[in-house]
Design a protein around this motif. Sequence first.
Motif, PDB file in Angstrom:
ATOM      1  N   ILE A   1       6.697   5.302 -10.253  1.00  0.00           N
ATOM      2  CA  ILE A   1       6.739   4.934  -8.828  1.00  0.00           C
ATOM      3  C   ILE A   1       5.637   5.670  -8.067  1.00  0.00           C
ATOM      4  O   ILE A   1       4.876   5.069  -7.301  1.00  0.00           O
ATOM      5  CB  ILE A   1       8.119   5.252  -8.215  1.00  0.00           C
ATOM      6  CG1 ILE A   1       9.196   4.338  -8.817  1.00  0.00           C
ATOM      7  CG2 ILE A   1       8.079   5.099  -6.687  1.00  0.00           C
ATOM      8  CD1 ILE A   1      10.628   4.791  -8.524  1.00  0.00           C
TER       9      ILE A   1
ATOM     10  N   LYS B   1      -2.022   1.505  -5.514  1.00  0.00           N
ATOM     11  CA  LYS B   1      -2.005   0.306  -4.673  1.00  0.00           C
ATOM     12  C   LYS B   1      -2.375  -0.980  -5.430  1.00  0.00           C
ATOM     13  O   LYS B   1      -2.676  -1.993  -4.824  1.00  0.00           O
ATOM     14  CB  LYS B   1      -2.926   0.462  -3.456  1.00  0.00           C
ATOM     15  CG  LYS B   1      -2.688   1.710  -2.650  1.00  0.00           C
ATOM     16  CD  LYS B   1      -1.531   1.560  -1.710  1.00  0.00           C
ATOM     17  CE  LYS B   1      -1.460   2.753  -0.763  1.00  0.00           C
ATOM     18  NZ  LYS B   1      -0.145   3.009  -0.279  1.00  0.00           N
TER      19      LYS B   1
ATOM     20  N   ARG C   1       3.234  -2.286  -7.503  1.00  0.00           N
ATOM     21  CA  ARG C   1       4.287  -1.505  -6.858  1.00  0.00           C
ATOM     22  C   ARG C   1       5.583  -1.705  -7.622  1.00  0.00           C
ATOM     23  O   ARG C   1       5.812  -2.765  -8.218  1.00  0.00           O
ATOM     24  CB  ARG C   1       4.473  -1.931  -5.409  1.00  0.00           C
ATOM     25  CG  ARG C   1       4.915  -3.371  -5.288  1.00  0.00           C
ATOM     26  CD  ARG C   1       4.904  -3.871  -3.879  1.00  0.00           C
ATOM     27  NE  ARG C   1       5.181  -5.302  -3.913  1.00  0.00           N
ATOM     28  CZ  ARG C   1       5.864  -5.949  -2.994  1.00  0.00           C
ATOM     29  NH1 ARG C   1       6.309  -5.311  -1.945  1.00  0.00           N
ATOM     30  NH2 ARG C   1       6.078  -7.233  -3.099  1.00  0.00           N
TER      31      ARG C   1
ATOM     32  N   ASN D   1       4.045  -6.784  -9.275  1.00  0.00           N
ATOM     33  CA  ASN D   1       5.381  -6.221  -9.108  1.00  0.00           C
ATOM     34  C   ASN D   1       5.926  -5.692 -10.426  1.00  0.00           C
ATOM     35  O   ASN D   1       5.927  -6.394 -11.437  1.00  0.00           O
ATOM     36  CB  ASN D   1       6.344  -7.284  -8.578  1.00  0.00           C
ATOM     37  CG  ASN D   1       6.023  -7.706  -7.172  1.00  0.00           C
ATOM     38  OD1 ASN D   1       5.414  -6.965  -6.400  1.00  0.00           O
ATOM     39  ND2 ASN D   1       6.434  -8.903  -6.811  1.00  0.00           N
TER      40      ASN D   1
ATOM     41  N   VAL E   1      12.626   3.091  -2.966  1.00  0.00           N
ATOM     42  CA  VAL E   1      12.638   1.963  -3.895  1.00  0.00           C
ATOM     43  C   VAL E   1      14.086   1.521  -4.061  1.00  0.00           C
ATOM     44  O   VAL E   1      14.955   2.331  -4.377  1.00  0.00           O
ATOM     45  CB  VAL E   1      12.032   2.353  -5.264  1.00  0.00           C
ATOM     46  CG1 VAL E   1      12.194   1.223  -6.269  1.00  0.00           C
ATOM     47  CG2 VAL E   1      10.569   2.725  -5.103  1.00  0.00           C
TER      48      VAL E   1
ATOM     49  N   MET F   1      -1.176  -7.890  -5.286  1.00  0.00           N
ATOM     50  CA  MET F   1      -0.474  -6.739  -5.831  1.00  0.00           C
ATOM     51  C   MET F   1       0.603  -7.230  -6.804  1.00  0.00           C
ATOM     52  O   MET F   1       1.304  -8.189  -6.530  1.00  0.00           O
ATOM     53  CB  MET F   1       0.164  -5.926  -4.715  1.00  0.00           C
ATOM     54  CG  MET F   1       0.865  -4.689  -5.236  1.00  0.00           C
ATOM     55  SD  MET F   1       1.467  -3.586  -3.954  1.00  0.00           S
ATOM     56  CE  MET F   1      -0.055  -2.919  -3.313  1.00  0.00           C
TER      57      MET F   1
ATOM     58  N   PHE G   1       1.937   4.408  -8.963  1.00  0.00           N
ATOM     59  CA  PHE G   1       1.513   3.139  -8.373  1.00  0.00           C
ATOM     60  C   PHE G   1       1.519   3.176  -6.848  1.00  0.00           C
ATOM     61  O   PHE G   1       0.809   2.401  -6.219  1.00  0.00           O
ATOM     62  CB  PHE G   1       2.330   1.976  -8.927  1.00  0.00           C
ATOM     63  CG  PHE G   1       1.898   1.614 -10.323  1.00  0.00           C
ATOM     64  CD1 PHE G   1       0.714   0.932 -10.546  1.00  0.00           C
ATOM     65  CD2 PHE G   1       2.638   2.009 -11.414  1.00  0.00           C
ATOM     66  CE1 PHE G   1       0.282   0.632 -11.821  1.00  0.00           C
ATOM     67  CE2 PHE G   1       2.225   1.716 -12.706  1.00  0.00           C
ATOM     68  CZ  PHE G   1       1.038   1.025 -12.916  1.00  0.00           C
ATOM     69  N   HIS G   2       2.268   4.081  -6.265  1.00  0.00           N
ATOM     70  CA  HIS G   2       2.198   4.252  -4.816  1.00  0.00           C
ATOM     71  C   HIS G   2       0.792   4.700  -4.407  1.00  0.00           C
ATOM     72  O   HIS G   2       0.253   4.264  -3.393  1.00  0.00           O
ATOM     73  CB  HIS G   2       3.240   5.259  -4.339  1.00  0.00           C
ATOM     74  CG  HIS G   2       3.237   5.457  -2.867  1.00  0.00           C
ATOM     75  ND1 HIS G   2       3.710   4.510  -1.979  1.00  0.00           N
ATOM     76  CD2 HIS G   2       2.787   6.491  -2.103  1.00  0.00           C
ATOM     77  CE1 HIS G   2       3.548   4.957  -0.746  1.00  0.00           C
ATOM     78  NE2 HIS G   2       2.995   6.150  -0.786  1.00  0.00           N
TER      79      HIS G   2
END
Length: 193
Positions: A19, A26, A29, A3, A51, A1, A22-23
């Motif tokens: 946010i 997956k 994040r 960042n 976050v 994943m 991308f939640h």
Amino acid sequence: MKNLLLFASGNGTNAENIIRYFHLKKTARVVAVFTNNPKAGVIKRATALQVPVEVVSREDFRNPDILIGKIEKWHPDLLVLAGFLWKIPSELILRYPQRIINIHPALLPRFGGKGMYGSHVHEAVLAAGERKSGITIHYVNEKYDDGQIIFQAETEIAPEETPETLAQKIHQLEYNHFPQVVEYVLEGNLSKN
């Protein structure tokens, strides 16, 4: 994943949209949101979505060692400016080449540069008699709104358009495209076009 680290100065609707996107995906994040404004709406939005938020002082922002140290602890793959109003220091651009992107509420190269943000942009577009406006997502370099363009989307300007109605159209383009373009950049594609 992967960042993502977001930078925002204001209300934070674009940050919240990224946010949430991308939640659900997956694939990446948002690990943190940095803001220069201790009263920014983005703080409440990011906190509500669990976050972490870091308020960065002007002194820390201007000190490359401190700023890069604060960023590095989040191990970002991409830095995303979502309504961030301070110019990015050259040391940060050198540290993250082609890994910092910004969104601008006009069709660059026109209507960009220092002081061209928010309603200032929409007022200038309308004063120039433009028939179209839109958004530009671009890499960040040492000059305001000058980096390589990744993606643009357009909207028509109606004869009765006001800065407020144009802003609504531009926000809709941002919400429709910004998260997907961030994803394309993360996947190594230069352009969504």
